[in-house]
Design an enzyme around this catalytic site. Structure first.
Site, PDB file in Angstrom:
ATOM      1  N   GLY A   5     -11.124  -6.043  71.141  1.00 17.68           N
ATOM      2  CA  GLY A   5     -10.762  -6.037  69.733  1.00 17.68           C
ATOM      3  C   GLY A   5      -9.423  -6.694  69.486  1.00 17.68           C
ATOM      4  O   GLY A   5      -9.316  -7.911  69.336  1.00 17.68           O
ATOM      5  N   CYS A  58     -14.181   5.137  63.867  1.00 22.76           N
ATOM      6  CA  CYS A  58     -13.005   4.788  63.064  1.00 22.76           C
ATOM      7  C   CYS A  58     -12.131   6.020  62.858  1.00 22.76           C
ATOM      8  O   CYS A  58     -12.593   7.041  62.338  1.00 22.76           O
ATOM      9  CB  CYS A  58     -13.411   4.209  61.722  1.00 22.76           C
ATOM     10  N   LYS A  94     -21.038   2.857  68.076  1.00 28.94           N
ATOM     11  CA  LYS A  94     -19.682   2.771  68.617  1.00 28.94           C
ATOM     12  C   LYS A  94     -18.963   4.070  68.297  1.00 28.94           C
ATOM     13  O   LYS A  94     -18.978   4.526  67.151  1.00 28.94           O
ATOM     14  CB  LYS A  94     -18.918   1.583  68.035  1.00 28.94           C
ATOM     15  N   PRO A 108     -15.917  -4.730  66.167  1.00 23.03           N
ATOM     16  CA  PRO A 108     -15.817  -4.813  64.703  1.00 23.03           C
ATOM     17  C   PRO A 108     -14.462  -4.277  64.263  1.00 23.03           C
ATOM     18  O   PRO A 108     -14.080  -3.162  64.612  1.00 23.03           O
ATOM     19  CB  PRO A 108     -16.959  -3.912  64.226  1.00 23.03           C
ATOM     20  N   ASN A 129     -14.463  -0.051  75.768  1.00 19.16           N
ATOM     21  CA  ASN A 129     -13.568  -0.642  74.774  1.00 19.16           C
ATOM     22  C   ASN A 129     -12.223   0.078  74.823  1.00 19.16           C
ATOM     23  O   ASN A 129     -12.167   1.283  75.042  1.00 19.16           O
ATOM     24  CB  ASN A 129     -14.200  -0.502  73.376  1.00 19.16           C
ATOM     25  N   HIS A 149     -14.884   3.672  72.859  1.00 15.08           N
ATOM     26  CA  HIS A 149     -13.440   3.427  72.899  1.00 15.08           C
ATOM     27  C   HIS A 149     -12.795   4.581  73.661  1.00 15.08           C
ATOM     28  O   HIS A 149     -13.035   5.742  73.340  1.00 15.08           O
ATOM     29  CB  HIS A 149     -12.887   3.347  71.476  1.00 15.08           C
TER      30      HIS A 149
END
EC number: 1.3.1.-
Length: 332
Positions: A230, A104, A143, A20, A206, A173
């Site tokens: 991504g 994020c 995530k 995303p 990721n 990530h």
């Protein structure tokens, strides 16, 4: 063996997921990625506060389509009650799963107590996740990142505690929040989590997978259940089909021709206008042209033209001209 999320989402033997990405993974972009073989996708992340306040931009991000399945709606927020309410709203849009963004790193998210900020307060992260899990019948996934910084790489604990309260998969990530997107992603801790005998949910890696070679090597080296891609897919959705072809045959697919680049770019552009309207669709498509035609020599004039035109028919005419003026040999 197939990778499964919950009881009903079967992703096959080694799935490739589209990460995303804010202002990128909207329905038009997801359409071209789906055409090129991605196994699962997510919406752009959606603010829980925006959803419960019925903000138009947040509500629009709930748009999903049958051909996209399986697809998850990703939400983020700093308040547990808001996340609970947002989960109910997102579930009503009928996705296949709900995903929580605890990764994020950008300032206006992380510095307001959401996204990667929760890596500084694992107890609150666990309570928030539990509230989301209890607010939906859908599978809930997460995530996140390795930790807030190099001194607090706590994702090993995060994985155990979130699995214990009911999440069905975890995407990691391989950077800390303080790294943002700089330096190299470190997948070693992701491998440790996958090897943890307590962990029985799928673990997806990721960060920095931008080639067939990396996907093949890291699949073996880090033992993850799947790979989430991504930035490497922006303007190059063919990365999914190229990786899958290599996994299946051990052979490399040739890169997309100029004609293919033009047609996929055109499809993306057409879908963008259909979903957002002509003015917004044209404007928001401008960020993609450089990536679709990356590596083509002497392309600057066309790129400058594409990002300045404001009529759909003129953009289509320019794409036609690109297709006829550039030789396929330029890509070899």
């Amino acid at each position: 063996m197939s990778v499964k999320i919950g009881n009903n989402i079967d992703l096959g033997a080694f799935p490739l997921l589209l990460a995303p990405m804010e202002d990128v993974s909207d329905p038009p972009f997801r359409f071209v990625c789906k055409q090129n073989g991605v196994d699962m996708m997510y919406t752009e992340f959606i603010s829980s506060e925006g959803l419960i306040r019925h903000a138009a931009k947040s509500k629009q991000k709930l748009d999903i389509f049958e051909y996209e399945r399986p697809i998850g709606i990703q939400i983020f927020g700093s308040e547990i009650n808001s996340m609970r309410e947002a989960t109910e709203i997102a579930s009503a849009a009928d996705p296949d799963l709900i995903d929580i963004n605890y990764g994020c790193p950008v300032k206006n998210v992380a510095c307001r107590g959401a996204g990667a900020s929760l890596l500084q307060d694992i107890d609150k992260m666990v309570a928030m996740t539990k509230a989301v899990v209890e607010s939906t019948q859908l599978p809930v996934t997460v995530k996140t990142r390795l930790g807030w910084d190099d001194n607090t790489k706590n994702v090993y604990e995060v994985a155990e505690r979130l699995q214990d309260i009911g999440i069905q998969a975890l995407s990691i990530h391989g950077r800390t929040r303080s790294q943002m997107y700089k330096g190299q992603a470190d997948w070693k801790l992701i491998k440790e989590i996958k090897r943890n005998p307590r962990i029985n949910i799928p673990i997806f890696g990721n960060g920095d997978v931008d080639s067939v070679e990396k996907a093949a090597a890291w699949r073996l080296e880090y033992e993850v259940d799947g790979i989430m891609i991504g930035r490497a897919a922006i303007g190059y959705p063919w990365i999914f089909r190229e990786i899958k072809h290599f996994f299946k045959t051990g052979e490399y697919l040739p890169g997309p021709s100029i004609e293919e680049r033009v047609e996929v770019c055109r499809t993306h552009f057409t879908k963008s206008i259909e979903w957002k309207g002509e003015k917004t669709g044209i404007f928001e498509m401008r960020r993609h042209y450089a990536n679709y035609f990356k590596g083509i020599p002497n392309f600057k004039e066309y790129r400058m033209r594409l990002v300045s035109l404001d009529k759909a028919e003129h953009i289509h005419e320019t794409l036609d001209e690109i297709s006829s003026c550039f030789d396929v040999s330029l890509l070899t």
